[in-house]
Motif scaffolding. Structure first.
Motif, PDB file in Angstrom:
ATOM      1  N   PRO A  26       0.795  -1.241   0.000  1.00 53.60           N
ATOM      2  CA  PRO A  26       0.000   0.000   0.000  1.00 53.60           C
ATOM      3  C   PRO A  26       0.822   1.282   0.000  1.00 53.60           C
ATOM      4  O   PRO A  26       0.396   2.287  -0.571  1.00 53.60           O
ATOM      5  CB  PRO A  26      -0.853  -0.114   1.265  1.00 53.60           C
ATOM      6  N   ARG A  27       2.026   1.251   0.594  1.00 50.28           N
ATOM      7  CA  ARG A  27       2.818   2.495   0.618  1.00 50.28           C
ATOM      8  C   ARG A  27       3.337   2.837  -0.769  1.00 50.28           C
ATOM      9  O   ARG A  27       3.378   4.002  -1.159  1.00 50.28           O
ATOM     10  CB  ARG A  27       3.971   2.356   1.617  1.00 50.28           C
ATOM     11  N   VAL A  28       3.749   1.797  -1.505  1.00 55.10           N
ATOM     12  CA  VAL A  28       4.187   2.034  -2.887  1.00 55.10           C
ATOM     13  C   VAL A  28       2.973   2.469  -3.718  1.00 55.10           C
ATOM     14  O   VAL A  28       3.066   3.324  -4.602  1.00 55.10           O
ATOM     15  CB  VAL A  28       4.815   0.760  -3.491  1.00 55.10           C
ATOM     16  N   MET A  29       1.825   1.890  -3.369  1.00 53.22           N
ATOM     17  CA  MET A  29       0.609   2.188  -4.109  1.00 53.22           C
ATOM     18  C   MET A  29       0.233   3.676  -4.022  1.00 53.22           C
ATOM     19  O   MET A  29      -0.296   4.242  -4.973  1.00 53.22           O
ATOM     20  CB  MET A  29      -0.530   1.326  -3.574  1.00 53.22           C
ATOM     21  N   THR A  30       0.521   4.297  -2.872  1.00 53.60           N
ATOM     22  CA  THR A  30       0.188   5.720  -2.743  1.00 53.60           C
ATOM     23  C   THR A  30       0.990   6.541  -3.761  1.00 53.60           C
ATOM     24  O   THR A  30       0.460   7.481  -4.347  1.00 53.60           O
ATOM     25  CB  THR A  30       0.481   6.252  -1.321  1.00 53.60           C
ATOM     26  N   LEU A  31       2.234   6.152  -3.977  1.00 54.09           N
ATOM     27  CA  LEU A  31       3.064   6.839  -4.972  1.00 54.09           C
ATOM     28  C   LEU A  31       2.494   6.614  -6.378  1.00 54.09           C
ATOM     29  O   LEU A  31       2.401   7.542  -7.188  1.00 54.09           O
ATOM     30  CB  LEU A  31       4.502   6.313  -4.897  1.00 54.09           C
ATOM     31  N   VAL A  32       2.084   5.375  -6.638  1.00 51.86           N
ATOM     32  CA  VAL A  32       1.507   5.026  -7.938  1.00 51.86           C
ATOM     33  C   VAL A  32       0.236   5.842  -8.174  1.00 51.86           C
ATOM     34  O   VAL A  32       0.038   6.437  -9.233  1.00 51.86           O
ATOM     35  CB  VAL A  32       1.203   3.512  -8.013  1.00 51.86           C
ATOM     36  N   VAL A  33      -0.624   5.881  -7.152  1.00 51.30           N
ATOM     37  CA  VAL A  33      -1.897   6.602  -7.276  1.00 51.30           C
ATOM     38  C   VAL A  33      -1.634   8.083  -7.541  1.00 51.30           C
ATOM     39  O   VAL A  33      -2.217   8.678  -8.443  1.00 51.30           O
ATOM     40  CB  VAL A  33      -2.749   6.434  -5.983  1.00 51.30           C
ATOM     41  N   ALA A  55      -9.770   4.864 -13.787  1.00 49.37           N
ATOM     42  CA  ALA A  55      -8.427   4.709 -14.361  1.00 49.37           C
ATOM     43  C   ALA A  55      -7.383   4.649 -13.248  1.00 49.37           C
ATOM     44  O   ALA A  55      -6.540   3.736 -13.218  1.00 49.37           O
ATOM     45  CB  ALA A  55      -8.128   5.862 -15.313  1.00 49.37           C
ATOM     46  N   VAL A  56      -7.455   5.604 -12.306  1.00 51.77           N
ATOM     47  CA  VAL A  56      -6.478   5.626 -11.208  1.00 51.77           C
ATOM     48  C   VAL A  56      -6.633   4.374 -10.342  1.00 51.77           C
ATOM     49  O   VAL A  56      -5.641   3.758  -9.931  1.00 51.77           O
ATOM     50  CB  VAL A  56      -6.630   6.915 -10.363  1.00 51.77           C
ATOM     51  N   LEU A  57      -7.877   3.976 -10.097  1.00 52.38           N
ATOM     52  CA  LEU A  57      -8.126   2.784  -9.280  1.00 52.38           C
ATOM     53  C   LEU A  57      -7.511   1.533  -9.919  1.00 52.38           C
ATOM     54  O   LEU A  57      -6.811   0.759  -9.251  1.00 52.38           O
ATOM     55  CB  LEU A  57      -9.637   2.583  -9.098  1.00 52.38           C
ATOM     56  N   PHE A  58      -7.732   1.362 -11.220  1.00 50.28           N
ATOM     57  CA  PHE A  58      -7.228   0.145 -11.877  1.00 50.28           C
ATOM     58  C   PHE A  58      -5.700   0.189 -12.038  1.00 50.28           C
ATOM     59  O   PHE A  58      -5.047  -0.860 -11.986  1.00 50.28           O
ATOM     60  CB  PHE A  58      -7.928  -0.075 -13.220  1.00 50.28           C
ATOM     61  N   ILE A  59      -5.151   1.377 -12.215  1.00 54.37           N
ATOM     62  CA  ILE A  59      -3.681   1.493 -12.247  1.00 54.37           C
ATOM     63  C   ILE A  59      -3.121   1.096 -10.871  1.00 54.37           C
ATOM     64  O   ILE A  59      -2.127   0.367 -10.767  1.00 54.37           O
ATOM     65  CB  ILE A  59      -3.227   2.921 -12.630  1.00 54.37           C
ATOM     66  N   ALA A  60      -3.799   1.579  -9.809  1.00 50.49           N
ATOM     67  CA  ALA A  60      -3.358   1.240  -8.443  1.00 50.49           C
ATOM     68  C   ALA A  60      -3.458  -0.268  -8.204  1.00 50.49           C
ATOM     69  O   ALA A  60      -2.548  -0.883  -7.625  1.00 50.49           O
ATOM     70  CB  ALA A  60      -4.201   1.997  -7.421  1.00 50.49           C
ATOM     71  N   VAL A  61      -4.556  -0.877  -8.660  1.00 52.39           N
ATOM     72  CA  VAL A  61      -4.729  -2.327  -8.481  1.00 52.39           C
ATOM     73  C   VAL A  61      -3.638  -3.078  -9.257  1.00 52.39           C
ATOM     74  O   VAL A  61      -3.064  -4.051  -8.756  1.00 52.39           O
ATOM     75  CB  VAL A  61      -6.142  -2.777  -8.932  1.00 52.39           C
ATOM     76  N   GLY A  62      -3.322  -2.597 -10.463  1.00 54.35           N
ATOM     77  CA  GLY A  62      -2.246  -3.207 -11.258  1.00 54.35           C
ATOM     78  C   GLY A  62      -0.911  -3.107 -10.533  1.00 54.35           C
ATOM     79  O   GLY A  62      -0.140  -4.073 -10.484  1.00 54.35           O
ATOM     80  N   ALA A  65      -0.974  -5.545  -7.746  1.00 50.37           N
ATOM     81  CA  ALA A  65      -0.805  -6.914  -8.247  1.00 50.37           C
ATOM     82  C   ALA A  65       0.672  -7.204  -8.477  1.00 50.37           C
ATOM     83  O   ALA A  65       1.179  -8.285  -8.127  1.00 50.37           O
ATOM     84  CB  ALA A  65      -1.589  -7.088  -9.541  1.00 50.37           C
ATOM     85  N   ALA A  66       1.369  -6.216  -9.041  1.00 50.19           N
ATOM     86  CA  ALA A  66       2.817  -6.384  -9.268  1.00 50.19           C
ATOM     87  C   ALA A  66       3.537  -6.553  -7.930  1.00 50.19           C
ATOM     88  O   ALA A  66       4.464  -7.361  -7.806  1.00 50.19           O
ATOM     89  CB  ALA A  66       3.365  -5.181 -10.034  1.00 50.19           C
ATOM     90  N   GLY A  67       3.080  -5.798  -6.917  1.00 46.72           N
ATOM     91  CA  GLY A  67       3.658  -5.913  -5.576  1.00 46.72           C
ATOM     92  C   GLY A  67       3.466  -7.313  -4.998  1.00 46.72           C
ATOM     93  O   GLY A  67       4.378  -7.879  -4.398  1.00 46.72           O
ATOM     94  N   ALA A  68       2.267  -7.874  -5.184  1.00 44.50           N
ATOM     95  CA  ALA A  68       1.975  -9.225  -4.667  1.00 44.50           C
ATOM     96  C   ALA A  68       2.848 -10.262  -5.366  1.00 44.50           C
ATOM     97  O   ALA A  68       3.366 -11.187  -4.730  1.00 44.50           O
ATOM     98  CB  ALA A  68       0.494  -9.544  -4.862  1.00 44.50           C
ATOM     99  N   LEU A  69       3.016 -10.092  -6.683  1.00 42.34           N
ATOM    100  CA  LEU A  69       3.855 -11.044  -7.430  1.00 42.34           C
ATOM    101  C   LEU A  69       5.323 -10.916  -7.017  1.00 42.34           C
ATOM    102  O   LEU A  69       6.048 -11.905  -6.955  1.00 42.34           O
ATOM    103  CB  LEU A  69       3.687 -10.818  -8.938  1.00 42.34           C
ATOM    104  N   ASN A  70       5.734  -9.674  -6.727  1.00 42.25           N
ATOM    105  CA  ASN A  70       7.098  -9.446  -6.231  1.00 42.25           C
ATOM    106  C   ASN A  70       7.295 -10.142  -4.878  1.00 42.25           C
ATOM    107  O   ASN A  70       8.323 -10.777  -4.635  1.00 42.25           O
ATOM    108  CB  ASN A  70       7.347  -7.936  -6.121  1.00 42.25           C
ATOM    109  N   MET A  71       6.294 -10.062  -4.012  1.00 44.50           N
ATOM    110  CA  MET A  71       6.411 -10.711  -2.690  1.00 44.50           C
ATOM    111  C   MET A  71       6.403 -12.229  -2.834  1.00 44.50           C
ATOM    112  O   MET A  71       7.043 -12.936  -2.052  1.00 44.50           O
ATOM    113  CB  MET A  71       5.265 -10.256  -1.793  1.00 44.50           C
ATOM    114  N   TRP A  72       5.649 -12.725  -3.821  1.00 42.20           N
ATOM    115  CA  TRP A  72       5.645 -14.180  -4.073  1.00 42.20           C
ATOM    116  C   TRP A  72       7.043 -14.635  -4.498  1.00 42.20           C
ATOM    117  O   TRP A  72       7.596 -15.584  -3.968  1.00 42.20           O
ATOM    118  CB  TRP A  72       4.618 -14.498  -5.172  1.00 42.20           C
TER     119      TRP A  72
END
Lengths: 313, 53
Positions: A26-33, A55-62, A65-72
């Motif tokens: 979520p912290r990285v997401m704030t920068l993305v948003v 648009a901003v919401l789906f970019i944030a979700v994307g 998602a990248a963050g979750a895959l990075n953690m995986w």
């Protein structure tokens, strides 16, 4: 089921909703948003508030998602590093497979929804951003080269471009300037972190510059990249995304940032250890403010344009 | 010791289920809102009969 078996499950950690949310960084997401929002609002076309919000919401979700895959992918090294060992997977609250499933699902979801809500090019750019962050940065560069965050930083730099394209449906020079700004900002930001997080990257075997080329070389690199960043950031003030407000903000912030980089360059490890890396920590905190205020100024210039106040015109 | 009805695990599951439910409701709202905006702004105009022939 016995009482004992329930307690065992609880000890192993049954994930809460917040644990899955934490996978999205979520912290990285704030920068993305924020940067996507600036790209979207700086575009020279009006956008319906609902479409802009989506648009901003789906970019944030994307981005999430990248963050979750990075953690995986990085669960093994996250468990070693002090900074990341409490994340949901190394913390034992979420299984790796769950993070993979969540990341893949949200990736597909965000790309398709962004393409439907705005246009195909924006969706494709979001897909490329996720691919770049997960495959190029996380899987390939991060463990292979000390230039990992330099090239990998491109993934974090894309959101304003995606935001712009979501509105216009086409490329332009202006959003690429915003991309360049984040791209050049990323290395000094992360190298300052690497200086005061000390053994984290060593222990995890991540070839950060501090590990491969030494801490002295890292200090030199921070200074060089900060000089290049200052040239770019102030130069952007004379383009169509800039204006008087942006220029003032850029000059002041870049002067402070350069001063910080110079101080880091002049210090050695003894100086840093004596004050527990106070200068490096301060530089890192300033870097967050630096990016926020630069994009805030770009936003201000864009929002004032309808009243004839923003930009140079 | 007997099993309490609201064990910690139940609370966590309840929180997760509630979170997913709220997200689904929000998603329905977003898709509905997007559809209304797209249709009313003319993004999806149905071709006129003469254009189809």
């Amino acid at each position: 089921m016995t009482d004992a078996s329930i307690n065992t499950q609880a000890d192993l950690g049954e994930a809460q909703f917040g644990d899955y949310f934490a996978l999205l960084k979520p912290r990285v997401m704030t920068l993305v948003v924020f940067t996507a929002l600036v790209g979207l609002l700086a575009a020279p076309m009006p956008v319906h508030p609902m479409i802009g919000f989506c648009a901003v919401l789906f970019i944030a979700v994307g981005g999430g998602a990248a963050g979750a895959l990075n953690m995986w992918w990085d669960a093994d090294i996250d468990a070693i590093m002090r900074r990341t060992r409490k994340r949901p997977i190394p913390g034992g609250r979420v299984e790796r497979g769950e993070a993979l499933a969540l990341g893949l699902t949200l990736s597909g979801f965000s790309v398709v929804m962004l393409a439907l809500a705005t246009n195909i090019l924006a969706g494709a750019l979001l897909a490329f951003t996720i691919f770049f962050y997960v495959v190029v940065y996380s899987m390939w560069l991060k463990r292979a080269t000390p230039q990992n965050i330099v090239i990998g930083g491109l993934a974090g730099a894309f959101p304003p471009l995606v935001g712009w394209v979501a509105v216009t449906g086409s490329m332009a020079v202006e959003p690429w300037l915003m991309v360049a700004l984040i791209f050049m900002w990323t290395p000094p930001h992360f190298w300052a972190l690497a200086l005061f997080m000390r053994s984290d990257y060593d222990d995890a075997g991540v070839p950060m510059l501090t590990v491969t080329h030494g801490r002295r070389a890292t200090r030199v690199h921070i200074l060089v990249y900060t000089v290049l960043l200052a040239v770019l950031a102030i130069g952007a003030g004379f383009t169509s995304i800039g204006g008087p407000i942006y220029l003032v903000v850029a000059v002041v912030l870049n002067a402070l940032f350069l001063l910080g980089a110079l101080r880091i360059w002049r210090r050695d490890e003894n100086d840093s250890e004596a004050d527990n890396f106070a200068v490096e920590r301060k530089f890192f905190r300033l870097s967050l403010l630096y990016l926020f205020l630069h994009f805030g100024a770009i936003l201000a210039e864009a929002l004032l344009k309808p009243w004839g106040l923003g930009g140079w015109a | 010791m007997s099993i309490r009805v609201t064990h910690e695990i139940h609370k966590r599951r309840m929180g997760r289920n509630l979170g997913v439910a709220l997200l689904l409701v929000a998603f329905i709202g977003i898709v509905f809102g997007l559809t209304v905006v797209k249709v009313t702004s003319g993004d999806f105009q149905v071709p006129k009969v003469e254009e189809m022939n």
